[in-house]
Design an enzyme around this catalytic site. Structure first.
Site, PDB file in Angstrom:
ATOM      1  N   SER A 239       1.666 -77.018 -17.266  1.00  0.00           N
ATOM      2  CA  SER A 239       0.291 -76.895 -17.730  1.00  0.00           C
ATOM      3  C   SER A 239      -0.532 -77.997 -17.082  1.00  0.00           C
ATOM      4  O   SER A 239       0.006 -78.856 -16.379  1.00  0.00           O
ATOM      5  CB  SER A 239       0.232 -77.020 -19.251  1.00  0.00           C
ATOM      6  OG  SER A 239       0.478 -78.364 -19.609  1.00  0.00           O
ATOM      7  N   LYS A 240      -1.812 -77.944 -17.373  1.00  0.00           N
ATOM      8  CA  LYS A 240      -2.747 -78.886 -16.744  1.00  0.00           C
ATOM      9  C   LYS A 240      -2.340 -80.335 -16.941  1.00  0.00           C
ATOM     10  O   LYS A 240      -2.666 -81.188 -16.135  1.00  0.00           O
ATOM     11  CB  LYS A 240      -4.144 -78.675 -17.318  1.00  0.00           C
ATOM     12  CG  LYS A 240      -4.896 -77.592 -16.574  1.00  0.00           C
ATOM     13  CD  LYS A 240      -6.351 -77.592 -16.961  1.00  0.00           C
ATOM     14  CE  LYS A 240      -7.046 -76.369 -16.380  1.00  0.00           C
ATOM     15  NZ  LYS A 240      -8.013 -75.794 -17.285  1.00  0.00           N
ATOM     16  N   ARG A 241      -1.639 -80.584 -18.032  1.00  0.00           N
ATOM     17  CA  ARG A 241      -1.330 -81.988 -18.271  1.00  0.00           C
ATOM     18  C   ARG A 241      -0.285 -82.502 -17.287  1.00  0.00           C
ATOM     19  O   ARG A 241      -0.106 -83.702 -17.152  1.00  0.00           O
ATOM     20  CB  ARG A 241      -1.005 -82.157 -19.760  1.00  0.00           C
ATOM     21  CG  ARG A 241       0.322 -82.304 -20.226  1.00  0.00           C
ATOM     22  CD  ARG A 241       0.384 -82.048 -21.735  1.00  0.00           C
ATOM     23  NE  ARG A 241       1.424 -81.058 -21.979  1.00  0.00           N
ATOM     24  CZ  ARG A 241       2.707 -81.335 -21.878  1.00  0.00           C
ATOM     25  NH1 ARG A 241       3.094 -82.552 -21.598  1.00  0.00           N
ATOM     26  NH2 ARG A 241       3.607 -80.399 -22.068  1.00  0.00           N
ATOM     27  N   HIS A 242       0.369 -81.600 -16.549  1.00  0.00           N
ATOM     28  CA  HIS A 242       1.306 -82.043 -15.512  1.00  0.00           C
ATOM     29  C   HIS A 242       0.616 -82.240 -14.165  1.00  0.00           C
ATOM     30  O   HIS A 242       1.244 -82.621 -13.190  1.00  0.00           O
ATOM     31  CB  HIS A 242       2.414 -80.995 -15.319  1.00  0.00           C
ATOM     32  CG  HIS A 242       3.258 -80.788 -16.536  1.00  0.00           C
ATOM     33  ND1 HIS A 242       3.177 -79.648 -17.308  1.00  0.00           N
ATOM     34  CD2 HIS A 242       4.190 -81.571 -17.119  1.00  0.00           C
ATOM     35  CE1 HIS A 242       4.028 -79.742 -18.317  1.00  0.00           C
ATOM     36  NE2 HIS A 242       4.658 -80.897 -18.227  1.00  0.00           N
ATOM     37  N   GLY A 243      -0.667 -81.930 -14.107  1.00  0.00           N
ATOM     38  CA  GLY A 243      -1.380 -81.992 -12.820  1.00  0.00           C
ATOM     39  C   GLY A 243      -2.038 -80.653 -12.569  1.00  0.00           C
ATOM     40  O   GLY A 243      -2.107 -79.816 -13.469  1.00  0.00           O
TER      41      GLY A 243
END
Ligand code: GLU
Length: 470
Positions: A239-243
Site C-alpha cells: 500500500s501507499k505506506r510502503h512507497g
C-alpha cells in the site's frame, strides 16, 4: 483448441497500481506467447467511484509499459442493456428473484446472526415470492444452490472447493437497477469468450459465485489463475505506506518501462535463477505454471538495480527521447544548443540509476555558466592551479584530435611537457568544466563538450581564480 483469449479488467477508481499492472502483464505475456487475444475492459459500473481521469491513467500506464491490447477498451457502463437482458433471463427461468427486504431489515438480521455467533447470510425471506410487489423497491438476487460443492482447478493454486451452503443468494442488481460486479464480470467474460481469467487472488472467494452464475446462464466456465498479492517489506499487502504504488509514479521517479516490466514479472514468476529478461525472452519463457504460489515482496532496491542495468545497457538515442521531458522540467533544452543528447548520455549511463540521476548528471553539459561547488572550487580552482590551467588551455587551443582517445593523448602530452602528474591538472579541469569533483571520465567530457566550449569554460575558471579575493 481455439486460441486463448485473456483480459485485464481494471476498475477505474484510481491509478494503475503495480499489482494491477502485474496482472495485466501476465495476461498480456500469455496472449503474446500463445498468439492469443488480449482484451482491455474497464469495469466502471460503480459510477460514483469511476472517473475519466482514472480511465486515462490506466490507459497511459498500459501504454507506458508497452502492454498493447487487441480488443477494447470496452466499458461496462456501455453494456447495461446487455446485463439487464441476462438478469431478465434469469428472472424468467426462476434462477433469480426480486428481494424486497430493506437495507434496515437486512442489517438487523445480520447483527442478530453475528450476536448469535452465526455467519451472516441472507435468510431467503423473498425466495418464495413469485408476484411483483408494485411500488416497493427491490434488488435482484441469484437463486444459488443451497447444498453441494463448487470446485475449480486453479492454474496457480491447484484444486479449490467451496461448500455452496457458505455462499449467499448473491445480489446481481441493485435497487437502482445497476448490476453488480460478480454478475457483470461473468456476462462479459462469457460474451467476450474469455478462456482464461488471470487475476489477483483477492478474487478467489468471488470465483465460486461466478462459476454458479456461468452454470445458471449455460455459459462454459473459463479457467482461472489466481495470482498472489504483492506485499510490502513488512509482509502486509502493498500500500501507499510502503512507497509509491502507482506505475506512473515510477516513471516520474525516473524508472524505465523495461525495468518495471522485468521487475513486475519476477514478483510472482520465475525461470530458474534468471533475473534479466528482455520482452522477447519473457514472451518465449512465460508460463502460468511457473507463477509462484506465495506472495512476492516488493523490493525497491531490486527495482533500482534493474533500472540501473537497463539505463547502462540502453540505446542512447532511445534514452535521449525518454530523458528529454526530465531535462525540460529542469529548464534545459538540448535542442537550443550544446552537445547532442545521445552523445552526452553515453558518458553518463554507466553510473545513473534513474532517469532523474541521468538528467541531473547531464545538466552541466548544457550550462556553460558552470556553477562551482564551493568545496570543489576552494580545492581545485586556486592560484596554484592557475598556471596549469592557463597552459592547458593554450595547448588545447591548437590540439586537433578531439575524440576521447585524442583528449587522453593531449592530457598525457601536457603532463609530460609540464613535468606534472595527471592529478595536478585533471581535477581542476573537471571542476572548471563540470563544477563538481564527480563527473564522467574527464576525457569523455572534453570530447563531448568540444574544443570551443571547453576553452570557454576554462577561461571562465581562470577568470574566477584571478578575480577571487585572496
Ligand atoms: N474490476 C476487478 C478489479 O479491478 C477485476 C476483477 C477480475 O479481474 O475479475 O479488481
Amino acid at each position: 483448441m481455439s486460441a486463448i483469449r485473456l483480459r485485464f479488467a481494471p476498475s477505474p477508481t484510481g491509478y494503475l497500481h503495480v499489482g494491477g499492472a502485474r496482472t495485466a502483464l501476465f495476461n498480456w505475456l500469455l496472449a503474446r506467447k500463445l498468439g492469443g487475444t488480449f482484451i482491455l475492459r474497464i469495469e466502471d459500473t460503480d459510477v460514483a467511484r469511476s472517473t475519466e481521469e482514472s480511465v486515462n491513467a490506466i490507459l497511459e500506464g498500459m501504454k507506458w509499459l508497452g502492454l498493447d491490447w487487441d480488443e477494447g477498451p470496452f466499458f461496462q457502463s456501455d453494456l447495461f442493456p446487455v446485463y439487464r437482458e441476462y438478469v431478465q433471463k434469469l428472472l424468467e427461468q426462476g434462477k433469480a428473484y426480486r428481494c424486497y427486504c430493506s437495507a434496515e431489515e437486512l442489517e438487523a438480521k445480520r447483527e442478530r446472526a453475528l450476536a448469535e455467533g452465526r455467519k451472516p447470510k441472507y435468510d431467503g425471506t423473498c425466495r418464495g415470492i413469485t408476484h411483483e410487489i408494485p411500488g416497493k423497491p427491490f434488488v435482484i438476487r441469484f437463486r444459488a444452490p443451497q447444498d453441494g460443492v463448487t470446485s475449480f482447478d486453479d492454474l496457480v493454486k491447484g484444486p479449490i472447493s467451496f461448500n455452496n451452503e457458505e455462499l449467499d443468494d448473491l445480489i446481481i442488481q441493485r435497487t437502482d437497477g445497476t448490476p453488480i460486479y460478480n454478475f457483470t464480470v461473468v456476462i462479459d467474460d462469457a460474451t467476450m469468450k474469455i478462456s482464461t481469467v488471470i487475476r489477483g487472488d483477492d478474487h478467489i472467494s468471488n470465483t465460486p459465485r461466478q462459476i454458479l452464475l456461468y452454470e445458471a446462464l449455460g455459459f462454459p466456465v473459463p479457467r482461472f489463475a489466481h495470482v498472489p498479492m504483492i506485499l510490502g517489506s513488512d509482509k502486509a499487502r502493498l500500500s501507499k505506506r510502503h512507497g509509491a504504488t502507482s506505475v506512473m509514479a515510477y516513471r516520474d521517479m525516473g524508472y524505465l518501462p523495461e525495468a518495471m516490466v522485468n521487475y513486475l514479472v519476477r514478483l510472482g514468476w520465475s525461470h530458474g535463477d534468471d533475473e534479466l529478461f528482455s520482452r522477447e525472452e519473457l514472451i518465449e519463457k512465460f508460463t502460468v505454471e511457473a507463477i509462484g504460489k506465495s506472495a512476492g515482496v516488493f523490493n525497491p532496491d531490486k527495482l533500482l538495480w534493474l533500472n540501473a542495468h537497463y539505463i547502462k545497457s540502453g540505446d542512447p538515442t532511445r534514452l535521449a527521447e525518454l530523458l528529454l521531458p526530465f531535462l525540460l522540467e529542469r529548464g534545459v533544452d538540448p535542442a537550443a544548443g550544446g552537445p547532442e543528447l545521445a552523445t552526452a548520455i553515453v558518458t553518463l549511463q554507466e553510473r545513473a540509476r534513474t532517469m532523474l540521476e541521468l538528467a541531473d548528471g547531464a545538466l552541466f553539459y548544457y550550462r556553460s555558466e558552470v556553477c562551482y561547488d564551493e568545496a570543489a572550487a576552494v580545492k581545485q580552482l586556486t592560484p596554484t592551479q592557475l598556471p596549469h590551467l592557463t597552459a592547458f588551455a593554450r595547448q588545447l587551443a591548437s590540439w586537433d584530435d578531439m575524440t576521447s582517445a585524442g583528449v587522453e593523448a593531449l592530457f598525457k602530452e601536457f603532463c609530460a611537457a609540464q613535468g606534472i602528474k595527471m592529478g595536478m591538472i585533471g581535477p581542476s579541469v573537471r571542476v572548471a568544466l563540470c563544477g563538481v569533483t564527480t563527473s564522467p571520465a574527464i576525457y569523455d567530457v572534453v570530447a563531448v563538450l568540444g574544443r570551443e566550449e571547453t576553452m570557454g569554460r576554462l577561461e571562465r575558471a581562470i577568470s574566477f581564480i584571478t578575480d577571487r579575493p585572496e
